[in-house]
Design a protein around this motif. Structure first.
Motif, PDB file in Angstrom:
ATOM      1  N   THR A  57     -82.015  26.896 -10.978  1.00 24.81           N
ATOM      2  CA  THR A  57     -82.465  26.014  -9.907  1.00 24.81           C
ATOM      3  C   THR A  57     -82.583  24.604 -10.466  1.00 24.81           C
ATOM      4  N   ASP A  58     -82.869  23.651  -9.591  1.00 27.79           N
ATOM      5  CA  ASP A  58     -83.054  22.285 -10.064  1.00 27.79           C
ATOM      6  C   ASP A  58     -84.525  21.890  -9.974  1.00 27.79           C
ATOM      7  N   ARG A  59     -84.872  20.815 -10.667  1.00 25.90           N
ATOM      8  CA  ARG A  59     -86.273  20.391 -10.728  1.00 25.90           C
ATOM      9  C   ARG A  59     -86.819  20.017  -9.363  1.00 25.90           C
ATOM     10  N   GLU A  60     -85.996  19.389  -8.559  1.00 24.16           N
ATOM     11  CA  GLU A  60     -86.467  18.936  -7.245  1.00 24.16           C
ATOM     12  C   GLU A  60     -86.871  20.125  -6.372  1.00 24.16           C
ATOM     13  N   ALA A  61     -86.107  21.200  -6.415  1.00 24.36           N
ATOM     14  CA  ALA A  61     -86.459  22.397  -5.648  1.00 24.36           C
ATOM     15  C   ALA A  61     -87.778  22.978  -6.146  1.00 24.36           C
ATOM     16  N   VAL A  62     -87.967  22.999  -7.456  1.00 20.94           N
ATOM     17  CA  VAL A  62     -89.218  23.518  -8.025  1.00 20.94           C
ATOM     18  C   VAL A  62     -90.379  22.620  -7.622  1.00 20.94           C
ATOM     19  N   ARG A  63     -90.167  21.311  -7.662  1.00 20.20           N
ATOM     20  CA  ARG A  63     -91.230  20.372  -7.291  1.00 20.20           C
ATOM     21  C   ARG A  63     -91.648  20.573  -5.828  1.00 20.20           C
ATOM     22  N   LEU A  64     -90.668  20.717  -4.947  1.00 20.98           N
ATOM     23  CA  LEU A  64     -90.974  20.919  -3.532  1.00 20.98           C
ATOM     24  C   LEU A  64     -91.654  22.260  -3.285  1.00 20.98           C
ATOM     25  N   LEU A  65     -91.201  23.307  -3.963  1.00 22.18           N
ATOM     26  CA  LEU A  65     -91.827  24.621  -3.808  1.00 22.18           C
ATOM     27  C   LEU A  65     -93.263  24.615  -4.319  1.00 22.18           C
ATOM     28  N   LEU A  66     -93.498  23.932  -5.438  1.00 23.51           N
ATOM     29  CA  LEU A  66     -94.872  23.833  -5.939  1.00 23.51           C
ATOM     30  C   LEU A  66     -95.756  23.094  -4.947  1.00 23.51           C
ATOM     31  N   ARG A  67     -95.217  22.057  -4.317  1.00 19.79           N
ATOM     32  CA  ARG A  67     -95.991  21.309  -3.324  1.00 19.79           C
ATOM     33  C   ARG A  67     -96.350  22.211  -2.146  1.00 19.79           C
ATOM     34  N   ILE A  68     -95.433  23.086  -1.758  1.00 18.58           N
ATOM     35  CA  ILE A  68     -95.693  23.996  -0.633  1.00 18.58           C
ATOM     36  C   ILE A  68     -96.645  25.118  -1.034  1.00 18.58           C
ATOM     37  N   LEU A  69     -96.400  25.739  -2.180  1.00 21.47           N
ATOM     38  CA  LEU A  69     -97.160  26.919  -2.586  1.00 21.47           C
ATOM     39  C   LEU A  69     -98.525  26.593  -3.193  1.00 21.47           C
ATOM     40  N   ASP A  70     -98.648  25.433  -3.833  1.00 26.93           N
ATOM     41  CA  ASP A  70     -99.884  25.107  -4.531  1.00 26.93           C
ATOM     42  C   ASP A  70    -100.223  23.632  -4.331  1.00 26.93           C
ATOM     43  N   ASP A  71    -100.398  23.232  -3.090  1.00 29.94           N
ATOM     44  CA  ASP A  71    -100.662  21.824  -2.770  1.00 29.94           C
ATOM     45  C   ASP A  71    -101.948  21.332  -3.434  1.00 29.94           C
ATOM     46  N   GLU A  72    -102.973  22.157  -3.414  1.00 31.20           N
ATOM     47  CA  GLU A  72    -104.249  21.767  -4.030  1.00 31.20           C
ATOM     48  C   GLU A  72    -104.087  21.554  -5.536  1.00 31.20           C
ATOM     49  N   GLY A  73    -103.372  22.456  -6.197  1.00 31.98           N
ATOM     50  CA  GLY A  73    -103.149  22.332  -7.632  1.00 31.98           C
ATOM     51  C   GLY A  73    -102.341  21.097  -7.985  1.00 31.98           C
ATOM     52  N   VAL A  74    -101.328  20.769  -7.174  1.00 24.47           N
ATOM     53  CA  VAL A  74    -100.521  19.569  -7.407  1.00 24.47           C
ATOM     54  C   VAL A  74    -101.401  18.328  -7.301  1.00 24.47           C
ATOM     55  N   ASN A  75    -102.247  18.295  -6.278  1.00 23.85           N
ATOM     56  CA  ASN A  75    -103.136  17.147  -6.106  1.00 23.85           C
ATOM     57  C   ASN A  75    -104.136  17.031  -7.256  1.00 23.85           C
ATOM     58  N   LEU A  76    -104.675  18.164  -7.707  1.00 24.04           N
ATOM     59  CA  LEU A  76    -105.625  18.140  -8.820  1.00 24.04           C
ATOM     60  C   LEU A  76    -104.954  17.680 -10.111  1.00 24.04           C
ATOM     61  N   ARG A  77    -103.732  18.167 -10.363  1.00 21.01           N
ATOM     62  CA  ARG A  77    -103.020  17.735 -11.569  1.00 21.01           C
ATOM     63  C   ARG A  77    -102.683  16.249 -11.507  1.00 21.01           C
ATOM     64  N   ALA A  78    -102.381  15.749 -10.323  1.00 24.32           N
ATOM     65  CA  ALA A  78    -102.064  14.330 -10.169  1.00 24.32           C
ATOM     66  C   ALA A  78    -103.276  13.459 -10.484  1.00 24.32           C
ATOM     67  N   ARG A  79    -104.469  13.973 -10.215  1.00 21.31           N
ATOM     68  CA  ARG A  79    -105.697  13.209 -10.500  1.00 21.31           C
ATOM     69  C   ARG A  79    -106.335  13.615 -11.823  1.00 21.31           C
ATOM     70  N   ASN A  80    -105.601  14.415 -12.627  1.00 22.94           N
ATOM     71  CA  ASN A  80    -106.124  14.916 -13.912  1.00 22.94           C
ATOM     72  C   ASN A  80    -107.437  15.668 -13.744  1.00 22.94           C
ATOM     73  N   ARG A  81    -107.534  16.465 -12.701  1.00 24.69           N
ATOM     74  CA  ARG A  81    -108.713  17.280 -12.439  1.00 24.69           C
ATOM     75  C   ARG A  81    -108.269  18.734 -12.317  1.00 24.69           C
ATOM     76  N   LEU A  82    -108.038  19.347 -13.451  1.00 27.84           N
ATOM     77  CA  LEU A  82    -107.532  20.715 -13.443  1.00 27.84           C
ATOM     78  C   LEU A  82    -108.631  21.703 -13.121  1.00 27.84           C
TER      79      LEU A  82
END
Length: 143
Positions: free
Chosen positions: A88-113
């Protein structure tokens, strides 16, 4: 002009050699294979044949999110996919992570794991031994 044609042909699913032939025979452009690759790189277009089905990629990512995969970003998850034979490509993984784990993506973006949640109620015991020679032993336990 040639770069627009290359982009169109890539999106239509042509290979690099087929694009070379089309540009030369149909449009009169004589370019090298390396020029085509540079255009693809510049426009962030990649040829990736035999990609794994998106549903299978999503299932794998969901399994990884149930383990320690929830602490890692899309680059790590992309490497994990490739390591397990999922193309697969990175963009597909990035989009799937946004769909499957939106809260986790937001927490990682703010360095709040998220901290690890213990399901077996593990206890942590620690001791302070510097003053033990004086007859004082301090131990702490938390869970």
């Amino acid at each position: 002009m040639a770069s627009d044609l290359v982009e169109k042909y890539i999106r239509d699913g042509f290979t690099t050699n087929e694009i070379l032939d089309l540009l030369e025979n149909s449009h009169g452009f004589k370019v090298s294979k390396r020029t085509i690759e540079r255009i693809l790189c510049k426009k962030h277009l990649w040829q990736c044949k035999n990609k794994t089905d998106v549903a299978e990629v999503a299932t794998f990512i969901e399994q990884q999110l149930g383990t320690l995969g929830q602490y890692h970003d899309y680059r790590w998850m992309h490497q994990k996919c490739w390591g397990n034979g999922i193309v697969t490509d990175r963009e597909a993984v990035r989009l799937l992570l946004r769909i499957l784990d939106d809260e986790g993506v937001n927490l990682r973006a703010r360095n709040r794991l998220r901290r690890h949640v213990y399901h077996n109620y593990a206890w942590h015991i620690d001791g302070y031994d510097k003053i033990k020679p004086f007859g004082i032993a301090i131990s702490g336990c938390y869970g």
